[in-house]
Design a protein around this motif. Structure first.
Motif, PDB file in Angstrom:
ATOM      1  N   GLY A 196      -1.341 -24.772  -2.691  1.00 49.34           N
ATOM      2  CA  GLY A 196      -2.163 -23.563  -2.757  1.00 49.34           C
ATOM      3  C   GLY A 196      -1.585 -22.433  -1.921  1.00 49.34           C
ATOM      4  O   GLY A 196      -2.134 -21.341  -1.878  1.00 49.34           O
ATOM      5  N   ARG A 197      -0.433 -22.679  -1.277  1.00 51.28           N
ATOM      6  CA  ARG A 197       0.195 -21.642  -0.474  1.00 51.28           C
ATOM      7  C   ARG A 197       0.763 -20.542  -1.368  1.00 51.28           C
ATOM      8  O   ARG A 197       1.462 -20.816  -2.338  1.00 51.28           O
ATOM      9  N   ILE A 198       0.466 -19.302  -0.997  1.00 50.00           N
ATOM     10  CA  ILE A 198       0.943 -18.145  -1.759  1.00 50.00           C
ATOM     11  C   ILE A 198       1.694 -17.217  -0.814  1.00 50.00           C
ATOM     12  O   ILE A 198       1.225 -16.939   0.287  1.00 50.00           O
ATOM     13  N   CYS A 199       2.849 -16.752  -1.254  1.00 49.91           N
ATOM     14  CA  CYS A 199       3.626 -15.836  -0.412  1.00 49.91           C
ATOM     15  C   CYS A 199       3.125 -14.410  -0.646  1.00 49.91           C
ATOM     16  O   CYS A 199       3.408 -13.800  -1.684  1.00 49.91           O
ATOM     17  N   VAL A 200       2.377 -13.898   0.316  1.00 54.31           N
ATOM     18  CA  VAL A 200       1.752 -12.575   0.168  1.00 54.31           C
ATOM     19  C   VAL A 200       2.800 -11.474   0.116  1.00 54.31           C
ATOM     20  O   VAL A 200       2.591 -10.426  -0.492  1.00 54.31           O
ATOM     21  N   SER A 201       3.950 -11.703   0.751  1.00 54.66           N
ATOM     22  CA  SER A 201       4.945 -10.632   0.808  1.00 54.66           C
ATOM     23  C   SER A 201       5.677 -10.457  -0.524  1.00 54.66           C
ATOM     24  O   SER A 201       6.498  -9.561  -0.648  1.00 54.66           O
ATOM     25  N   ALA A 202       5.364 -11.287  -1.512  1.00 55.24           N
ATOM     26  CA  ALA A 202       5.924 -11.053  -2.854  1.00 55.24           C
ATOM     27  C   ALA A 202       4.969 -10.225  -3.700  1.00 55.24           C
ATOM     28  O   ALA A 202       5.256  -9.932  -4.861  1.00 55.24           O
ATOM     29  N   LEU A 203       3.829  -9.835  -3.117  1.00 54.73           N
ATOM     30  CA  LEU A 203       2.869  -8.994  -3.852  1.00 54.73           C
ATOM     31  C   LEU A 203       3.253  -7.525  -3.690  1.00 54.73           C
ATOM     32  O   LEU A 203       3.819  -7.127  -2.666  1.00 54.73           O
ATOM     33  N   ASN A 204       2.945  -6.735  -4.699  1.00 50.25           N
ATOM     34  CA  ASN A 204       3.158  -5.284  -4.606  1.00 50.25           C
ATOM     35  C   ASN A 204       2.178  -4.603  -5.564  1.00 50.25           C
ATOM     36  O   ASN A 204       1.464  -5.276  -6.314  1.00 50.25           O
ATOM     37  N   GLU A 205       2.164  -3.288  -5.519  1.00 48.96           N
ATOM     38  CA  GLU A 205       1.181  -2.552  -6.332  1.00 48.96           C
ATOM     39  C   GLU A 205       1.331  -2.847  -7.825  1.00 48.96           C
ATOM     40  O   GLU A 205       0.377  -2.723  -8.575  1.00 48.96           O
ATOM     41  N   SER A 206       2.532  -3.263  -8.253  1.00 46.22           N
ATOM     42  CA  SER A 206       2.735  -3.509  -9.682  1.00 46.22           C
ATOM     43  C   SER A 206       2.243  -4.882 -10.121  1.00 46.22           C
ATOM     44  O   SER A 206       2.011  -5.086 -11.312  1.00 46.22           O
ATOM     45  N   ASN A 207       2.142  -5.838  -9.191  1.00 40.76           N
ATOM     46  CA  ASN A 207       1.708  -7.169  -9.654  1.00 40.76           C
ATOM     47  C   ASN A 207       0.361  -7.615  -9.065  1.00 40.76           C
ATOM     48  O   ASN A 207      -0.153  -8.664  -9.423  1.00 40.76           O
ATOM     49  N   LEU A 208      -0.212  -6.801  -8.161  1.00 40.30           N
ATOM     50  CA  LEU A 208      -1.456  -7.213  -7.495  1.00 40.30           C
ATOM     51  C   LEU A 208      -2.599  -7.442  -8.500  1.00 40.30           C
ATOM     52  O   LEU A 208      -3.299  -8.452  -8.416  1.00 40.30           O
ATOM     53  N   ASP A 209      -2.792  -6.507  -9.429  1.00 40.75           N
ATOM     54  CA  ASP A 209      -3.899  -6.660 -10.387  1.00 40.75           C
ATOM     55  C   ASP A 209      -3.706  -7.919 -11.214  1.00 40.75           C
ATOM     56  O   ASP A 209      -4.633  -8.694 -11.422  1.00 40.75           O
ATOM     57  N   TYR A 210      -2.471  -8.109 -11.658  1.00 45.11           N
ATOM     58  CA  TYR A 210      -2.171  -9.272 -12.508  1.00 45.11           C
ATOM     59  C   TYR A 210      -2.452 -10.575 -11.759  1.00 45.11           C
ATOM     60  O   TYR A 210      -3.100 -11.488 -12.277  1.00 45.11           O
ATOM     61  N   VAL A 211      -1.977 -10.637 -10.521  1.00 49.70           N
ATOM     62  CA  VAL A 211      -2.162 -11.863  -9.731  1.00 49.70           C
ATOM     63  C   VAL A 211      -3.649 -12.074  -9.418  1.00 49.70           C
ATOM     64  O   VAL A 211      -4.173 -13.184  -9.556  1.00 49.70           O
ATOM     65  N   ALA A 212      -4.343 -11.002  -9.025  1.00 50.22           N
ATOM     66  CA  ALA A 212      -5.771 -11.146  -8.683  1.00 50.22           C
ATOM     67  C   ALA A 212      -6.564 -11.614  -9.893  1.00 50.22           C
ATOM     68  O   ALA A 212      -7.417 -12.509  -9.790  1.00 50.22           O
ATOM     69  N   GLU A 213      -6.271 -11.036 -11.056  1.00 49.62           N
ATOM     70  CA  GLU A 213      -7.013 -11.443 -12.257  1.00 49.62           C
ATOM     71  C   GLU A 213      -6.745 -12.897 -12.603  1.00 49.62           C
ATOM     72  O   GLU A 213      -7.657 -13.660 -12.938  1.00 49.62           O
ATOM     73  N   ALA A 214      -5.495 -13.308 -12.484  1.00 50.59           N
ATOM     74  CA  ALA A 214      -5.155 -14.710 -12.775  1.00 50.59           C
ATOM     75  C   ALA A 214      -5.832 -15.643 -11.769  1.00 50.59           C
ATOM     76  O   ALA A 214      -6.399 -16.684 -12.145  1.00 50.59           O
ATOM     77  N   MET A 215      -5.791 -15.255 -10.491  1.00 49.88           N
ATOM     78  CA  MET A 215      -6.437 -16.106  -9.469  1.00 49.88           C
ATOM     79  C   MET A 215      -7.938 -16.210  -9.741  1.00 49.88           C
ATOM     80  O   MET A 215      -8.531 -17.282  -9.637  1.00 49.88           O
ATOM     81  N   ALA A 216      -8.547 -15.077 -10.067  1.00 51.20           N
ATOM     82  CA  ALA A 216     -10.000 -15.091 -10.333  1.00 51.20           C
ATOM     83  C   ALA A 216     -10.304 -15.999 -11.517  1.00 51.20           C
ATOM     84  O   ALA A 216     -11.285 -16.746 -11.505  1.00 51.20           O
ATOM     85  N   LYS A 217      -9.451 -15.983 -12.528  1.00 55.96           N
ATOM     86  CA  LYS A 217      -9.704 -16.820 -13.705  1.00 55.96           C
ATOM     87  C   LYS A 217      -9.574 -18.309 -13.367  1.00 55.96           C
ATOM     88  O   LYS A 217     -10.420 -19.110 -13.741  1.00 55.96           O
ATOM     89  N   VAL A 218      -8.512 -18.669 -12.668  1.00 54.90           N
ATOM     90  CA  VAL A 218      -8.335 -20.118 -12.402  1.00 54.90           C
ATOM     91  C   VAL A 218      -9.327 -20.617 -11.350  1.00 54.90           C
ATOM     92  O   VAL A 218      -9.652 -21.800 -11.321  1.00 54.90           O
ATOM     93  N   ALA A 219      -9.819 -19.707 -10.495  1.00 53.16           N
ATOM     94  CA  ALA A 219     -10.772 -20.127  -9.457  1.00 53.16           C
ATOM     95  C   ALA A 219     -12.198 -20.226 -10.006  1.00 53.16           C
ATOM     96  O   ALA A 219     -13.072 -20.782  -9.354  1.00 53.16           O
ATOM     97  N   ALA A 220     -12.409 -19.665 -11.197  1.00 52.14           N
ATOM     98  CA  ALA A 220     -13.790 -19.599 -11.746  1.00 52.14           C
ATOM     99  C   ALA A 220     -14.329 -20.985 -12.088  1.00 52.14           C
ATOM    100  O   ALA A 220     -13.575 -21.857 -12.461  1.00 52.14           O
TER     101      ALA A 220
END
Ligand code: LMR
Length: 399
Positions: free
Chosen positions: A375-399
Protein backbone atom coordinates in the motif's frame (compact mmCIF):
# COMPACT_ATOMS: atom_id res chain seq x y z
CA UNK A 1 23.74 -31.25 -18.45
CA UNK A 2 24.05 -27.61 -17.28
CA UNK A 3 25.49 -26.89 -13.85
CA UNK A 4 22.66 -24.40 -13.43
CA UNK A 5 19.75 -26.63 -14.40
CA UNK A 6 18.36 -26.74 -10.88
CA UNK A 7 18.37 -22.96 -10.40
CA UNK A 8 14.92 -21.74 -9.38
CA UNK A 9 13.38 -18.56 -10.75
CA UNK A 10 13.53 -15.83 -8.08
CA UNK A 11 10.57 -13.48 -7.70
CA UNK A 12 10.83 -9.93 -9.04
CA UNK A 13 12.01 -7.37 -6.50
CA UNK A 14 8.93 -5.96 -4.71
CA UNK A 15 10.01 -2.37 -5.45
CA UNK A 16 12.52 -2.24 -8.34
CA UNK A 17 10.55 -4.95 -10.18
CA UNK A 18 7.61 -2.52 -10.38
CA UNK A 19 9.65 -0.07 -12.47
CA UNK A 20 10.41 -2.85 -14.97
CA UNK A 21 6.72 -3.76 -15.18
CA UNK A 22 5.67 -0.11 -15.49
CA UNK A 23 8.20 0.52 -18.28
CA UNK A 24 6.87 -2.49 -20.17
CA UNK A 25 3.23 -1.38 -19.78
CA UNK A 26 1.96 0.00 -23.14
CA UNK A 27 -1.08 1.76 -21.63
CA UNK A 28 -1.46 5.53 -21.32
CA UNK A 29 -1.85 7.20 -18.93
CA UNK A 30 0.30 5.11 -16.61
CA UNK A 31 1.83 6.20 -13.30
CA UNK A 32 4.73 4.70 -11.37
CA UNK A 33 4.16 5.31 -7.65
CA UNK A 34 6.41 2.38 -6.73
CA UNK A 35 10.08 3.20 -6.37
CA UNK A 36 11.22 5.99 -4.03
CA UNK A 37 12.52 8.48 -6.55
CA UNK A 38 11.84 12.22 -6.51
CA UNK A 39 10.31 13.69 -9.67
CA UNK A 40 9.65 17.37 -10.34
CA UNK A 41 6.32 19.05 -11.15
CA UNK A 42 6.69 17.92 -14.79
CA UNK A 43 7.26 14.29 -13.76
CA UNK A 44 10.95 14.40 -14.69
CA UNK A 45 13.80 13.18 -12.57
CA UNK A 46 15.65 16.13 -11.12
CA UNK A 47 19.14 17.35 -12.00
CA UNK A 48 19.81 19.76 -9.12
CA UNK A 49 21.53 22.95 -10.22
CA UNK A 50 24.11 22.50 -7.43
CA UNK A 51 25.00 19.05 -8.82
CA UNK A 52 25.26 20.44 -12.37
CA UNK A 53 27.58 23.21 -11.18
CA UNK A 54 29.75 20.70 -9.31
CA UNK A 55 29.79 18.57 -12.46
CA UNK A 56 31.13 21.53 -14.46
CA UNK A 57 33.86 22.17 -11.86
CA UNK A 58 34.95 18.52 -11.99
CA UNK A 59 34.94 18.43 -15.78
CA UNK A 60 37.13 21.55 -15.91
CA UNK A 61 39.57 19.89 -13.53
CA UNK A 62 40.14 17.00 -15.99
CA UNK A 63 40.82 14.47 -13.25
CA UNK A 64 42.36 11.09 -14.02
CA UNK A 65 40.28 8.26 -12.55
CA UNK A 66 42.74 6.54 -10.29
CA UNK A 67 41.71 4.18 -7.51
CA UNK A 68 40.54 5.97 -4.42
CA UNK A 69 41.17 4.63 -0.91
CA UNK A 70 39.25 1.51 0.12
CA UNK A 71 37.20 3.54 2.58
CA UNK A 72 36.53 6.31 0.08
CA UNK A 73 37.44 9.83 -0.93
CA UNK A 74 38.71 11.56 2.26
CA UNK A 75 36.97 14.88 1.48
CA UNK A 76 33.70 13.07 0.91
CA UNK A 77 34.01 11.05 4.10
CA UNK A 78 34.72 14.06 6.27
CA UNK A 79 32.00 16.25 4.72
CA UNK A 80 29.45 13.43 5.02
CA UNK A 81 30.37 12.78 8.61
CA UNK A 82 29.59 16.38 9.51
CA UNK A 83 26.30 16.19 7.62
CA UNK A 84 25.29 13.12 9.61
CA UNK A 85 26.56 14.08 13.07
CA UNK A 86 26.55 17.89 12.96
CA UNK A 87 29.34 20.40 13.58
CA UNK A 88 29.41 20.06 17.34
CA UNK A 89 29.42 16.31 17.84
CA UNK A 90 31.71 15.25 20.70
CA UNK A 91 32.45 11.84 19.21
CA UNK A 92 33.75 13.57 16.06
CA UNK A 93 35.95 15.90 18.10
CA UNK A 94 37.30 12.89 19.97
CA UNK A 95 38.13 11.16 16.69
CA UNK A 96 35.93 8.18 17.55
CA UNK A 97 33.92 8.07 14.32
CA UNK A 98 34.87 5.94 11.34
CA UNK A 99 33.20 6.93 8.06
CA UNK A 100 33.59 4.91 4.89
CA UNK A 101 32.15 5.77 1.48
CA UNK A 102 29.84 3.00 0.25
CA UNK A 103 27.76 1.96 -2.73
CA UNK A 104 24.65 3.88 -1.71
CA UNK A 105 22.83 3.50 1.57
CA UNK A 106 22.24 -0.17 0.81
CA UNK A 107 25.99 -0.72 0.48
CA UNK A 108 26.45 0.98 3.86
CA UNK A 109 23.89 -1.30 5.47
CA UNK A 110 25.51 -4.38 3.98
CA UNK A 111 29.11 -3.42 4.84
CA UNK A 112 27.90 -2.59 8.36
CA UNK A 113 25.99 -5.86 8.68
CA UNK A 114 29.00 -7.86 7.44
CA UNK A 115 31.28 -6.07 9.90
CA UNK A 116 28.86 -6.68 12.78
CA UNK A 117 28.42 -10.34 11.92
CA UNK A 118 32.18 -10.84 11.97
CA UNK A 119 32.60 -8.82 15.18
CA UNK A 120 29.53 -9.90 17.16
CA UNK A 121 28.60 -13.27 15.67
CA UNK A 122 25.92 -14.07 18.26
CA UNK A 123 24.02 -10.77 17.92
CA UNK A 124 20.50 -10.77 16.50
CA UNK A 125 19.04 -7.98 14.39
CA UNK A 126 15.69 -6.32 15.06
CA UNK A 127 13.81 -4.41 12.38
CA UNK A 128 10.60 -2.36 12.60
CA UNK A 129 7.36 -3.93 11.44
CA UNK A 130 7.01 -2.95 8.68
CA UNK A 131 10.26 -1.74 7.14
CA UNK A 132 11.92 -1.38 3.76
CA UNK A 133 11.75 -5.01 2.54
CA UNK A 134 15.44 -5.11 1.66
CA UNK A 135 16.45 -4.51 5.30
CA UNK A 136 15.48 -8.01 6.26
CA UNK A 137 16.90 -9.48 3.07
CA UNK A 138 20.32 -7.95 3.50
CA UNK A 139 20.68 -8.65 7.23
CA UNK A 140 19.74 -12.28 6.57
CA UNK A 141 22.20 -12.40 3.67
CA UNK A 142 24.88 -11.22 6.12
CA UNK A 143 24.02 -14.19 8.33
CA UNK A 144 21.78 -12.51 10.92
CA UNK A 145 18.73 -13.96 12.56
CA UNK A 146 16.22 -11.16 12.19
CA UNK A 147 13.26 -10.35 14.41
CA UNK A 148 10.56 -7.70 14.03
CA UNK A 149 9.73 -5.10 16.63
CA UNK A 150 6.28 -3.46 16.70
CA UNK A 151 6.28 -0.04 15.11
CA UNK A 152 3.27 0.94 13.04
CA UNK A 153 -0.22 1.42 14.44
CA UNK A 154 -2.65 1.03 11.51
CA UNK A 155 -5.67 2.53 13.29
CA UNK A 156 -3.91 5.83 14.06
CA UNK A 157 -1.54 5.67 11.05
CA UNK A 158 1.20 6.60 13.51
CA UNK A 159 3.82 4.88 15.66
CA UNK A 160 2.69 2.31 18.22
CA UNK A 161 5.20 3.79 20.61
CA UNK A 162 4.27 1.93 23.77
CA UNK A 163 4.59 -1.42 22.01
CA UNK A 164 7.89 -0.38 20.43
CA UNK A 165 9.33 0.81 23.72
CA UNK A 166 8.27 -2.36 25.51
CA UNK A 167 9.80 -4.53 22.78
CA UNK A 168 13.12 -2.65 22.97
CA UNK A 169 13.14 -2.96 26.75
CA UNK A 170 12.70 -6.74 26.48
CA UNK A 171 15.32 -7.35 23.77
CA UNK A 172 18.40 -9.44 24.30
CA UNK A 173 21.26 -7.05 25.23
CA UNK A 174 23.57 -6.64 22.26
CA UNK A 175 20.74 -6.83 19.72
CA UNK A 176 21.37 -4.69 16.64
CA UNK A 177 18.31 -2.42 16.33
CA UNK A 178 17.64 -0.93 12.93
CA UNK A 179 16.08 2.54 13.33
CA UNK A 180 14.95 4.95 10.61
CA UNK A 181 16.36 8.44 11.19
CA UNK A 182 13.45 10.17 9.47
CA UNK A 183 10.81 9.65 6.77
CA UNK A 184 10.20 6.06 7.85
CA UNK A 185 10.11 3.78 4.82
CA UNK A 186 7.38 2.62 4.11
CA UNK A 187 5.03 4.22 6.65
CA UNK A 188 6.07 7.89 6.83
CA UNK A 189 5.37 7.61 10.59
CA UNK A 190 8.33 9.05 12.52
CA UNK A 191 9.30 9.20 16.17
CA UNK A 192 8.80 12.58 17.87
CA UNK A 193 11.77 14.22 19.57
CA UNK A 194 10.39 13.13 22.97
CA UNK A 195 10.08 9.55 21.70
CA UNK A 196 13.65 9.60 20.37
CA UNK A 197 14.78 10.58 23.85
CA UNK A 198 12.94 7.62 25.33
CA UNK A 199 14.33 5.26 22.69
CA UNK A 200 17.82 6.53 23.44
CA UNK A 201 17.35 5.86 27.12
CA UNK A 202 16.07 2.31 26.59
CA UNK A 203 18.83 1.58 24.08
CA UNK A 204 21.46 2.68 26.57
CA UNK A 205 19.95 0.95 29.59
CA UNK A 206 19.31 -2.29 27.73
CA UNK A 207 22.72 -2.32 26.01
CA UNK A 208 21.34 -2.42 22.46
CA UNK A 209 23.35 -1.44 19.39
CA UNK A 210 21.51 1.06 17.16
CA UNK A 211 22.02 0.97 13.41
CA UNK A 212 20.35 4.07 11.99
CA UNK A 213 19.31 4.17 8.35
CA UNK A 214 19.15 7.75 7.05
CA UNK A 215 18.18 7.62 3.38
CA UNK A 216 15.98 10.74 3.30
CA UNK A 217 17.90 13.42 5.17
CA UNK A 218 16.31 16.78 4.44
CA UNK A 219 12.99 15.43 3.19
CA UNK A 220 11.01 16.03 6.37
CA UNK A 221 12.14 19.08 8.36
CA UNK A 222 15.68 19.96 7.26
CA UNK A 223 19.23 18.64 7.02
CA UNK A 224 20.17 19.05 10.71
CA UNK A 225 16.64 18.49 12.01
CA UNK A 226 16.24 15.13 10.25
CA UNK A 227 19.44 13.86 11.88
CA UNK A 228 18.31 14.85 15.37
CA UNK A 229 17.59 11.27 16.47
CA UNK A 230 21.27 10.39 15.94
CA UNK A 231 22.37 13.36 18.04
CA UNK A 232 19.90 12.40 20.77
CA UNK A 233 21.21 8.83 20.92
CA UNK A 234 24.74 10.13 21.43
CA UNK A 235 23.67 12.81 23.91
CA UNK A 236 21.95 10.14 25.98
CA UNK A 237 25.31 8.40 26.39
CA UNK A 238 24.89 5.60 23.84
CA UNK A 239 28.53 4.70 23.23
CA UNK A 240 28.37 2.82 19.94
CA UNK A 241 26.12 3.24 16.96
CA UNK A 242 26.20 2.83 13.21
CA UNK A 243 24.66 5.10 10.60
CA UNK A 244 24.00 4.25 6.96
CA UNK A 245 23.32 7.40 4.97
CA UNK A 246 22.53 7.91 1.33
CA UNK A 247 22.98 10.70 -1.22
CA UNK A 248 20.58 9.03 -3.67
CA UNK A 249 17.55 11.12 -2.80
CA UNK A 250 18.96 14.29 -1.25
CA UNK A 251 21.44 14.92 -4.11
CA UNK A 252 19.35 13.09 -6.73
CA UNK A 253 22.37 10.86 -7.38
CA UNK A 254 20.54 7.52 -7.39
CA UNK A 255 22.56 5.81 -10.12
CA UNK A 256 25.90 7.03 -8.79
CA UNK A 257 25.43 4.69 -5.80
CA UNK A 258 26.84 7.06 -3.27
CA UNK A 259 26.38 6.67 0.48
CA UNK A 260 28.42 6.14 3.61
CA UNK A 261 28.70 3.96 6.66
CA UNK A 262 29.68 5.65 9.92
CA UNK A 263 30.55 3.79 13.11
CA UNK A 264 30.85 5.54 16.45
CA UNK A 265 33.49 3.76 18.49
CA UNK A 266 34.54 3.85 22.16
CA UNK A 267 37.90 5.57 21.58
CA UNK A 268 40.20 6.84 18.85
CA UNK A 269 42.32 3.72 19.11
CA UNK A 270 39.27 1.48 18.80
CA UNK A 271 38.19 3.53 15.77
CA UNK A 272 41.55 2.85 14.11
CA UNK A 273 41.07 -0.89 14.53
CA UNK A 274 37.41 -0.77 13.44
CA UNK A 275 38.39 1.16 10.31
CA UNK A 276 40.95 -1.49 9.41
CA UNK A 277 38.26 -4.20 9.60
CA UNK A 278 35.69 -2.18 7.65
CA UNK A 279 38.31 -1.75 4.93
CA UNK A 280 38.86 -5.50 4.81
CA UNK A 281 35.11 -6.04 4.40
CA UNK A 282 34.98 -3.58 1.51
CA UNK A 283 38.11 -4.95 -0.15
CA UNK A 284 36.69 -8.47 -0.09
CA UNK A 285 33.48 -7.28 -1.75
CA UNK A 286 34.23 -4.64 -4.38
CA UNK A 287 37.79 -3.54 -3.64
CA UNK A 288 37.16 0.20 -3.42
CA UNK A 289 34.33 2.58 -4.29
CA UNK A 290 33.80 4.64 -7.45
CA UNK A 291 34.95 8.25 -7.69
CA UNK A 292 32.35 10.38 -9.37
CA UNK A 293 29.41 10.60 -6.95
CA UNK A 294 31.75 11.15 -4.03
CA UNK A 295 33.63 13.89 -5.89
CA UNK A 296 30.34 15.65 -6.70
CA UNK A 297 29.09 15.55 -3.11
CA UNK A 298 32.47 16.62 -1.70
CA UNK A 299 32.57 19.55 -4.15
CA UNK A 300 29.08 20.70 -3.14
CA UNK A 301 29.56 20.33 0.60
CA UNK A 302 33.02 21.90 0.47
CA UNK A 303 31.85 25.13 -1.19
CA UNK A 304 29.62 27.41 0.94
CA UNK A 305 27.82 28.79 -2.10
CA UNK A 306 27.09 25.38 -3.65
CA UNK A 307 26.09 24.00 -0.29
CA UNK A 308 23.59 26.80 0.30
CA UNK A 309 22.14 26.21 -3.14
CA UNK A 310 21.88 22.48 -2.50
CA UNK A 311 20.09 23.02 0.83
CA UNK A 312 17.65 25.30 -0.94
CA UNK A 313 17.04 22.69 -3.63
CA UNK A 314 16.41 20.00 -1.01
CA UNK A 315 13.94 22.42 0.59
CA UNK A 316 12.13 22.80 -2.73
CA UNK A 317 11.81 19.02 -3.07
CA UNK A 318 10.54 18.81 0.50
CA UNK A 319 7.94 21.54 -0.11
CA UNK A 320 6.70 20.01 -3.35
CA UNK A 321 6.20 16.63 -1.69
CA UNK A 322 4.15 18.29 1.05
CA UNK A 323 2.07 20.11 -1.56
CA UNK A 324 1.39 16.80 -3.33
CA UNK A 325 0.30 15.24 -0.03
CA UNK A 326 -2.26 17.96 0.61
CA UNK A 327 -3.29 17.92 -3.06
CA UNK A 328 -4.02 14.21 -2.86
CA UNK A 329 -5.88 14.53 0.44
CA UNK A 330 -8.01 17.41 -0.90
CA UNK A 331 -8.91 15.58 -4.09
CA UNK A 332 -9.80 12.40 -2.24
CA UNK A 333 -11.94 14.40 0.19
CA UNK A 334 -13.73 16.07 -2.73
CA UNK A 335 -14.53 12.56 -3.98
CA UNK A 336 -16.02 11.70 -0.59
CA UNK A 337 -12.98 9.81 0.74
CA UNK A 338 -12.32 11.88 3.83
CA UNK A 339 -10.56 9.05 5.67
CA UNK A 340 -7.24 9.82 3.94
CA UNK A 341 -6.47 12.97 5.96
CA UNK A 342 -3.65 11.11 7.72
CA UNK A 343 -1.56 11.36 4.53
CA UNK A 344 -0.82 14.96 5.55
CA UNK A 345 0.67 13.78 8.86
CA UNK A 346 3.13 11.33 7.29
CA UNK A 347 6.68 12.42 6.54
CA UNK A 348 8.98 11.96 3.57
CA UNK A 349 8.55 10.50 0.14
CA UNK A 350 5.98 7.89 0.94
CA UNK A 351 2.46 7.52 2.11
CA UNK A 352 1.35 4.28 3.64
CA UNK A 353 -2.06 4.53 2.11
CA UNK A 354 -3.80 1.72 3.93
CA UNK A 355 -4.80 0.20 0.56
CA UNK A 356 -4.72 -3.60 0.63
CA UNK A 357 -2.65 -5.74 -1.72
CA UNK A 358 -5.86 -6.52 -3.64
CA UNK A 359 -6.67 -2.80 -4.00
CA UNK A 360 -3.11 -2.09 -5.16
CA UNK A 361 -3.53 -4.87 -7.70
CA UNK A 362 -6.71 -3.21 -8.98
CA UNK A 363 -4.87 0.11 -9.32
CA UNK A 364 -2.38 -1.63 -11.55
CA UNK A 365 -4.80 -3.74 -13.58
CA UNK A 366 -7.55 -1.19 -14.12
CA UNK A 367 -5.65 2.10 -14.10
CA UNK A 368 -1.98 1.30 -14.91
CA UNK A 369 -1.02 2.86 -11.56
CA UNK A 370 1.84 1.01 -9.92
CA UNK A 371 2.33 1.00 -6.12
CA UNK A 372 4.04 -1.37 -3.68
CA UNK A 373 1.76 -4.23 -2.59
CA UNK A 374 2.02 -3.07 1.05
CA UNK A 375 0.00 0.00 0.00
CA UNK A 376 3.06 2.25 -0.04
CA UNK A 377 2.75 5.09 -2.55
CA UNK A 378 5.56 7.39 -3.63
CA UNK A 379 4.05 10.86 -3.21
CA UNK A 380 6.93 12.54 -5.00
CA UNK A 381 5.84 10.92 -8.28
CA UNK A 382 2.58 12.90 -8.10
CA UNK A 383 2.15 16.15 -10.02
CA UNK A 384 -0.64 18.43 -11.20
CA UNK A 385 -1.05 16.34 -14.36
CA UNK A 386 -1.63 12.99 -12.64
CA UNK A 387 -3.14 13.95 -9.26
CA UNK A 388 -6.78 13.87 -10.43
CA UNK A 389 -6.26 10.56 -12.19
CA UNK A 390 -4.58 8.95 -9.19
CA UNK A 391 -7.12 10.34 -6.68
CA UNK A 392 -10.05 9.11 -8.76
CA UNK A 393 -8.52 5.66 -9.12
CA UNK A 394 -7.73 5.48 -5.39
CA UNK A 395 -11.27 6.57 -4.51
CA UNK A 396 -12.69 3.88 -6.79
CA UNK A 397 -10.60 1.00 -5.44
CA UNK A 398 -11.08 2.16 -1.83
CA UNK A 399 -14.88 2.29 -2.21
C1 LMR B 1 12.62 2.56 -2.22
O1 LMR B 1 12.34 2.15 -1.08
O2 LMR B 1 11.80 2.65 -3.13
C2 LMR B 1 14.03 2.98 -2.54
O3 LMR B 1 14.81 2.93 -1.39
C3 LMR B 1 14.61 2.25 -3.68
C4 LMR B 1 14.97 0.84 -3.35
O4 LMR B 1 16.13 0.49 -3.52
O5 LMR B 1 14.09 0.06 -2.94
Amino acid sequence: MSFFSSVALAPDDPILGLTDAWLADPRSPKVNLGVGVYYDAQGRQVLPESVMRAEAILTARRRARSYIPIDGLPDYDSATRTLVFGENCRALAEDRVVTAQTLGGTGALRVGADFLKATLPAARAAISAPSWPNHKVLFRAAGFEVEDYPYYHPASHGVDFEAMRAALAAMEPGTVVLLHACCHNPTGADLSVAQWREVAQVVRERGLLPFVDMAYQGFDRGIAEDAQGIALLLEAGVENLLVANSCSKSFSLYGERIGALSLVCGSADEARRVRSQVKQTIRANYSNPPTHGAALVATILGDPDLRAQWEEEVGQMRDRIKAMRSGLVARLAALGRTEFGFINRQAGMFTYSGLSAAQVQRLREEFAIYAVSSGRICVSALNESNLDYVAEAMAKVAA
